[in-house]
Design a protein around this motif. Structure first.
Motif, mmCIF file in Angstrom:
data_model
loop_
_atom_site.group_PDB
_atom_site.id
_atom_site.type_symbol
_atom_site.label_atom_id
_atom_site.label_comp_id
_atom_site.label_asym_id
_atom_site.label_seq_id
_atom_site.Cartn_x
_atom_site.Cartn_y
_atom_site.Cartn_z
ATOM 1 N N LYS A 1 0.834 -1.207 0.000
ATOM 2 C CA LYS A 1 0.000 0.000 0.000
ATOM 3 C C LYS A 1 0.866 1.254 0.000
ATOM 4 N N MET B 1 1.060 5.372 -13.035
ATOM 5 C CA MET B 1 -0.193 4.690 -13.339
ATOM 6 C C MET B 1 -0.015 3.178 -13.402
ATOM 7 N N THR B 2 1.237 2.719 -13.415
ATOM 8 C CA THR B 2 1.518 1.295 -13.524
ATOM 9 C C THR B 2 2.565 0.919 -12.489
ATOM 10 N N VAL C 1 3.867 5.764 -5.567
ATOM 11 C CA VAL C 1 3.856 5.786 -7.031
ATOM 12 C C VAL C 1 2.711 6.658 -7.538
ATOM 13 N N SER C 2 1.553 6.507 -6.939
ATOM 14 C CA SER C 2 0.380 7.277 -7.346
ATOM 15 C C SER C 2 0.588 8.775 -7.117
ATOM 16 N N VAL D 1 2.280 1.724 -3.496
ATOM 17 C CA VAL D 1 1.230 2.160 -4.408
ATOM 18 C C VAL D 1 0.904 3.643 -4.182
ATOM 19 N N ARG D 2 0.816 4.052 -2.922
ATOM 20 C CA ARG D 2 0.539 5.466 -2.629
ATOM 21 C C ARG D 2 1.660 6.362 -3.142
#
Length: 63
Positions: free
Chosen positions: A33, A45-46, A39-40, A36-37
């Motif tokens: 998580k 987006m990937t 990177v976002s 992902v946070r």
């Protein structure tokens, strides 16, 4: 994400302590998580994950 964590936990070595499996599951979920946070937040987006397990005798997320 839960599917990935389930697969990772299923690949733990047979001698991995059963008492540590829930901790490994929680830590892996938290780390994923966080990635992902991050990177976002940077507009990603990937997210690519390794397709093969690492050769380690212990889960790096459990001390």
């Amino acid at each position: 994400m839960h599917h990935i964590v389930r697969k990772a936990v299923a690949q733990l070595p047979d001698d991995f302590p059963n008492d540590d499996i829930p901790k490994a599951r929680v830590k892996l979920t938290q780390e994923m998580k966080k990635v992902v946070r991050r990177v976002s937040a940077k507009g990603g987006m990937t997210l690519y994950l390794p397709a093969n397990p690492f050769t380690a005798s212990r889960c790096p997320f459990v001390s």
